[in-house]
Motif scaffolding. Structure first.
Motif, mmCIF file in Angstrom:
data_model
loop_
_atom_site.group_PDB
_atom_site.id
_atom_site.type_symbol
_atom_site.label_atom_id
_atom_site.label_comp_id
_atom_site.label_asym_id
_atom_site.label_seq_id
_atom_site.Cartn_x
_atom_site.Cartn_y
_atom_site.Cartn_z
ATOM 1 N N SER A 87 48.030 24.336 -33.905
ATOM 2 C CA SER A 87 46.616 24.019 -33.636
ATOM 3 C C SER A 87 45.752 25.177 -34.132
ATOM 4 O O SER A 87 45.931 26.321 -33.741
ATOM 5 C CB SER A 87 46.430 23.735 -32.138
ATOM 6 O OG SER A 87 45.541 24.619 -31.572
ATOM 7 N N GLN A 88 44.841 24.842 -35.063
ATOM 8 C CA GLN A 88 43.937 25.865 -35.635
ATOM 9 C C GLN A 88 42.528 25.326 -35.537
ATOM 10 O O GLN A 88 42.137 24.439 -36.285
ATOM 11 C CB GLN A 88 44.306 26.115 -37.103
ATOM 12 C CG GLN A 88 45.620 26.860 -37.238
ATOM 13 C CD GLN A 88 46.000 27.047 -38.681
ATOM 14 O OE1 GLN A 88 46.222 26.087 -39.399
ATOM 15 N NE2 GLN A 88 46.096 28.295 -39.112
ATOM 16 N N VAL A 89 41.761 25.865 -34.573
ATOM 17 C CA VAL A 89 40.460 25.266 -34.314
ATOM 18 C C VAL A 89 39.400 25.667 -35.336
ATOM 19 O O VAL A 89 38.385 25.005 -35.468
ATOM 20 C CB VAL A 89 39.967 25.581 -32.886
ATOM 21 C CG1 VAL A 89 40.858 24.954 -31.853
ATOM 22 C CG2 VAL A 89 39.859 27.068 -32.649
ATOM 23 N N HIS A 90 39.605 26.763 -36.063
ATOM 24 C CA HIS A 90 38.588 27.171 -37.033
ATOM 25 C C HIS A 90 38.993 26.863 -38.466
ATOM 26 O O HIS A 90 38.471 27.456 -39.390
ATOM 27 C CB HIS A 90 38.311 28.679 -36.894
ATOM 28 C CG HIS A 90 37.871 29.056 -35.508
ATOM 29 N ND1 HIS A 90 38.675 29.724 -34.632
ATOM 30 C CD2 HIS A 90 36.708 28.823 -34.865
ATOM 31 C CE1 HIS A 90 38.032 29.907 -33.498
ATOM 32 N NE2 HIS A 90 36.820 29.351 -33.600
ATOM 33 N N LEU A 114 49.885 31.624 -31.145
ATOM 34 C CA LEU A 114 49.622 31.504 -29.700
ATOM 35 C C LEU A 114 50.745 30.740 -28.989
ATOM 36 O O LEU A 114 51.062 31.017 -27.835
ATOM 37 C CB LEU A 114 48.273 30.814 -29.464
ATOM 38 C CG LEU A 114 47.047 31.704 -29.687
ATOM 39 C CD1 LEU A 114 45.756 30.926 -29.396
ATOM 40 C CD2 LEU A 114 47.087 32.938 -28.793
ATOM 41 N N ASP A 138 37.578 40.300 -27.479
ATOM 42 C CA ASP A 138 36.904 40.594 -28.756
ATOM 43 C C ASP A 138 35.486 40.089 -28.710
ATOM 44 O O ASP A 138 35.103 39.367 -27.781
ATOM 45 C CB ASP A 138 37.692 39.974 -29.930
ATOM 46 C CG ASP A 138 37.760 38.470 -29.837
ATOM 47 O OD1 ASP A 138 36.694 37.807 -29.820
ATOM 48 O OD2 ASP A 138 38.891 37.917 -29.744
ATOM 49 N N ASN A 189 44.910 38.203 -33.871
ATOM 50 C CA ASN A 189 43.931 37.109 -33.830
ATOM 51 C C ASN A 189 42.535 37.666 -33.566
ATOM 52 O O ASN A 189 41.552 37.251 -34.195
ATOM 53 C CB ASN A 189 44.284 36.112 -32.726
ATOM 54 C CG ASN A 189 45.330 35.113 -33.174
ATOM 55 O OD1 ASN A 189 45.616 35.018 -34.362
ATOM 56 N ND2 ASN A 189 45.919 34.392 -32.239
ATOM 57 N N THR A 214 49.233 30.372 -39.359
ATOM 58 C CA THR A 214 50.187 29.251 -39.320
ATOM 59 C C THR A 214 49.905 28.299 -38.162
ATOM 60 O O THR A 214 50.449 27.194 -38.112
ATOM 61 C CB THR A 214 51.616 29.797 -39.142
ATOM 62 O OG1 THR A 214 51.660 30.529 -37.916
ATOM 63 C CG2 THR A 214 52.014 30.684 -40.300
ATOM 64 N N LYS A 248 41.269 39.156 -36.576
ATOM 65 C CA LYS A 248 41.035 38.129 -37.603
ATOM 66 C C LYS A 248 39.744 37.350 -37.350
ATOM 67 O O LYS A 248 38.989 37.062 -38.279
ATOM 68 C CB LYS A 248 42.238 37.181 -37.628
ATOM 69 C CG LYS A 248 42.223 36.191 -38.757
ATOM 70 C CD LYS A 248 43.570 35.538 -39.027
ATOM 71 C CE LYS A 248 44.265 34.943 -37.862
ATOM 72 N NZ LYS A 248 45.446 34.167 -38.185
HETATM 73 P P1 ADP Z 1 46.850 31.298 -36.288
HETATM 74 O O1 ADP Z 1 48.009 31.749 -37.066
HETATM 75 O O2 ADP Z 1 46.067 30.220 -36.941
HETATM 76 O O3 ADP Z 1 46.022 32.412 -35.834
HETATM 77 P P2 ADP Z 1 47.367 31.027 -33.545
HETATM 78 O O4 ADP Z 1 48.275 30.120 -32.767
HETATM 79 O O5 ADP Z 1 47.524 32.445 -33.349
HETATM 80 O O6 ADP Z 1 47.434 30.584 -35.018
HETATM 81 O O7 ADP Z 1 45.904 30.641 -33.146
HETATM 82 C C1 ADP Z 1 45.550 29.289 -33.111
HETATM 83 C C2 ADP Z 1 44.086 29.143 -33.326
HETATM 84 O O8 ADP Z 1 43.380 29.627 -32.231
HETATM 85 C C3 ADP Z 1 43.533 29.911 -34.452
HETATM 86 O O9 ADP Z 1 43.677 29.224 -35.693
HETATM 87 C C4 ADP Z 1 42.064 30.070 -34.076
HETATM 88 O O10 ADP Z 1 41.353 28.935 -34.467
HETATM 89 C C5 ADP Z 1 42.132 30.166 -32.565
HETATM 90 N N1 ADP Z 1 42.083 31.557 -32.097
HETATM 91 C C6 ADP Z 1 43.121 32.310 -31.722
HETATM 92 N N2 ADP Z 1 42.702 33.515 -31.277
HETATM 93 C C7 ADP Z 1 41.341 33.536 -31.427
HETATM 94 C C8 ADP Z 1 40.326 34.482 -31.149
HETATM 95 N N3 ADP Z 1 40.567 35.706 -30.681
HETATM 96 N N4 ADP Z 1 39.056 34.144 -31.397
HETATM 97 C C9 ADP Z 1 38.748 32.906 -31.872
HETATM 98 N N5 ADP Z 1 39.678 31.950 -32.133
HETATM 99 C C10 ADP Z 1 40.958 32.278 -31.926
#
Ligand code: ADP
Length: 513
Positions: A463-466, A480, A445, A418, A476, A421
């Protein structure tokens, strides 16, 4: 003294009737006694003073009548004077004495002409020439009056009167007084008994009613018709009983209702428990069916997907014959989509395994430095591909942790993937430190970060905040969720510190043993 007082107190306090009767009789007797005593004493002093006055006046009369006879030294004349007073009731003696103590006249004629020898008369000769009371008691009053001629003291007239007769009347008064006292005590006792009975019989009625109420007959009332304080007490008492009775009835009613509710509640709880048990059985069955379904599906899906990925790679790379650019491009899309699908299936499977309680932990001593080296091996290619820096900082004071190495690696790879990414430039840092009996691993990071509002549900599934960003981030939304479940499985916790646009730090805290 105390041993005498105690039984007396016991006797006194045993009954109100006794207290009333004895009290009234006692007060009555004392008052009557005082009254009679005072009456007799007054009468006695009145009779005394009256009799004394008569004695003095008799002596004065003798003195006045004797003056000329004394001057003339006429014994016959003086004898006549004495004879005239001798008939006075109670007279004991009457005499006329010369100034030097010679008896000039006497009711006993044999002592006439002799000089006095008795002590009282001898005393008198030395006394002032004024009226003298020589004896004054309940038997005799003896009075002497001086005889004057032209203011010259020439002798004494002395009279003795017995007061026994007078005092005999006093005895009658005293006797009558005692009879009055007795009558008063008898009448007072009768009155006291009547009065005490009037009060105590009603009090007894009240006591009887209270005893019956104590036995449970709460409908009992006191039936006494009185207009005095006792009547008022009875009215208030009856009113109090009415209020208590109605309150008890209300309470009993409320208690019955409560009991009914309680019985009903028990019934309801039993029904709900049964329903919950059924629901739990259903849920367990559903979960088992879901797990079985997922296990079967993952096998059924993963096998063809691996084939798709493998064969599209072979075809794309030209091992099965030449492919043109368009075909290669399309094969790459198919290959990537299949890979994404495989990741998704793996994640869902991991999650469902943990949720079904099938996540097993295999603990072993994991050297932290080795773990970080292994981790670096996994992610360095991706870090380099994005042109980022990677900092690995092992612990200075702790060298190993006892935990499930595979799951810990999975946790860190998820967090680092993550971090890579969501970071376009800058660095990725992994720091370890020893806090109490925990190992803290911080994955930081310098990426896009996460806003304060979004922090709360970042660990929820899917939940995907971006997601809405212009830059499309693959994923997916389960990484997390799986990571947090793994951390909890290892007995630890995970926290997030982040600032939008500045970067994020995920802190994993695990027990060292
Ligand atoms: P994904 O497969 O979308 O990464 P995760 O459960 O790992 O799913 O993460 C959920 C969401 O949390 C991500 O879609 C992203 O929006 C946010 N996120 C996770 N890790 C980070 C990070 N290091 N920096 C910024 N946003 C993050």
């Amino acid at each position: 003294m105390k041993s005498l007082l105690l039984p007396l107190q016991h006797f006194w306090h045993q009954s109100i009737r006794r207290q009333l009767v004895l009290g009234i009789v006692l007060v009555h007797s004392v008052l009557m006694f005082l009254f009679v005593f005072d009456l007799v004493e007054r009468q006695r002093s009145f009779l005394h003073s009256q009799s004394l006055e008569q004695s003095i006046s008799l002596a004065s009369t003798v003195a006045a009548n004797s003056v000329s006879w004394v001057l003339a030294n006429d014994y016959l004349g003086l004898e006549e004077v004495i004879q005239s007073v001798s008939k006075y009731p109670g007279i004991r003696h009457a005499m006329v004495l010369s100034g030097d103590g010679r008896v000039l006249a006497h009711n006993k004629s044999d002592v006439v002409g002799q000089y006095v020898t008795d002590s009282l008369s001898l005393q008198l000769l030395h006394m002032q020439p004024s009226t003298q009371i020589l004896t004054n008691n309940d038997v005799l009053q003896d009075v002497a009056t001086p005889i004057f001629s032209n203011q010259e003291h020439i002798g004494w007239a002395r009279v003795g009167i017995s007061v026994e007769q007078t005092m005999a009347g006093l005895e009658v008064i005293t006797r009558n007084g005692f009879i009055y006292i007795l009558v008063a005590i008898v009448v007072g006792t009768g009155f006291a008994i009547l009065m005490a009975r009037g009060i105590t019989s009603d009090l007894k009625t009240i006591v009887n009613v209270t005893s019956k109420i104590r036995e449970g007959k709460s409908e009992q009332r006191v039936n006494i018709e009185r207009n005095d304080e006792l009547g008022e007490l009875v009215n208030n008492f009856n009113h109090m009983l009415d209020v208590l009775h109605s309150q008890t009835r209300d309470k009993e009613k409320a208690w019955q209702e409560l009991k009914q509710h309680r019985d009903h509640l028990e019934e309801m709880v039993a029904q709900r428990t049964k329903a919950l048990e059924v629901a739990k059985d259903n849920a367990l069955l559903a979960s088992r069916v879901k797990s079985e379904f997922l296990a079967n599906m993952s096998h059924e899906l993963r096998t063809p997907l691996n084939s798709i990925i493998g064969f599209t790679s072979i075809i794309k790379d030209g091992f099965a014959g030449e492919v043109n650019d368009t075909q290669q491009e399309q094969l790459t899309i198919v290959n990537n989509s299949a890979k994404h699908l495989l990741t998704l299936i793996n994640d869902v499977l991991d999650l469902s395994k943990i949720e079904a309680g099938k996540g097993e932990v295999f603990k072993e001593a994991v050297p932290i430095a080795e773990l970080l080296t292994e981790l670096a091996g996994f992610i360095t290619p991706q870090v380099k591909a994005k042109g980022l820096n990677l900092n690995m900082q092992p612990c200075s004071d702790v060298s190993e942790i006892v935990t499930d190495k595979g799951k810990l690696l999975q946790i860190l790879i998820n967090l680092l993937s993550n971090a890579i990414k969501f970071t376009e430039s800058g660095s990725i840092t992994v720091e370890c430190c020893h806090v109490a009996d925990q190992l803290e691993i911080r994955v930081s990071d310098t990426g896009i970060g996460i806003s304060h509002d979004q922090k709360d549900n970042i660990f929820d599934a899917f939940s995907q905040v971006h997601r809405g960003d212009s830059r499309q981030y693959e994923g997916t939304g389960l990484g997390l969720t799986i990571t947090r479940n793994f951390v909890r499985l290892l007995g630890g916790n995970i926290y997030l510190e982040s600032e939008l646009g500045k970067g994020s730090t995920f802190i994993v805290s695990l027990p060292l043993n």
